[in-house]
Design a protein around this motif. Structure first.
Motif, short mmCIF file in Angstrom:
data_model
loop_
_atom_site.label_atom_id
_atom_site.label_comp_id
_atom_site.label_asym_id
_atom_site.label_seq_id
_atom_site.Cartn_x
_atom_site.Cartn_y
_atom_site.Cartn_z
N CYS A 98 0.83 -1.21 0.00
CA CYS A 98 0.00 0.00 0.00
C CYS A 98 0.86 1.26 0.00
CB CYS A 98 -0.93 0.03 1.22
SG CYS A 98 -2.16 -1.30 1.23
N SER A 99 1.94 1.25 0.79
CA SER A 99 2.80 2.44 0.89
C SER A 99 4.13 2.27 0.16
CB SER A 99 3.08 2.75 2.37
OG SER A 99 3.90 1.73 2.93
N GLY B 170 -2.95 1.10 5.66
CA GLY B 170 -3.85 0.84 4.54
C GLY B 170 -4.68 -0.39 4.84
N CYS B 171 -4.38 -1.47 4.16
CA CYS B 171 -5.18 -2.70 4.32
C CYS B 171 -4.81 -3.48 5.58
CB CYS B 171 -5.05 -3.58 3.09
SG CYS B 171 -3.46 -4.43 2.92
N GLY B 172 -3.60 -3.26 6.11
CA GLY B 172 -3.18 -3.93 7.35
C GLY B 172 -2.54 -5.30 7.16
N SER B 173 -2.43 -5.78 5.91
CA SER B 173 -1.90 -7.12 5.71
C SER B 173 -0.40 -7.23 6.01
CB SER B 173 -2.18 -7.61 4.29
OG SER B 173 -1.46 -6.85 3.35
N CYS B 174 0.29 -6.12 6.13
CA CYS B 174 1.73 -6.15 6.41
C CYS B 174 2.06 -6.12 7.90
CB CYS B 174 2.42 -4.98 5.72
SG CYS B 174 1.87 -3.36 6.30
N GLU B 175 1.06 -5.99 8.74
CA GLU B 175 1.30 -5.83 10.17
C GLU B 175 2.15 -6.95 10.76
OE1 GLU B 175 -1.20 -5.36 14.29
OE2 GLU B 175 -2.08 -4.53 12.46
#
Length: 64
Positions: free
Chosen positions: A16-17, A47-52
């Protein structure tokens, strides 16, 4: 020569970033210690949060 080109592209952690693993590690080495620190400085995890999970793993691995 093996015929396989070396991987010259950094691993993108947050699509996302566009935040890379190298950027996150550099921030950790200069004092970022929380997910919020990384997020504020890069936009990762906002953004979507999938990288957390990936960001948390890097924080755990490189925070001494």
């Amino acid at each position: 020569m093996s015929g396989i080109a070396p991987d010259t592209q950094e691993n993108i952690v947050c699509h996302c970033s566009g935040t890379t693993e190298g950027k996150i590690i550099a921030l950790i080495k200069t004092g970022a210690v929380t997910l919020d620190d990384i997020s504020r400085k890069t936009g990762a995890c906002s953004g979507c949060g999938s990288c957390e999970c990936a960001v948390m793993e890097l924080l755990a691995e490189y925070n001494f």
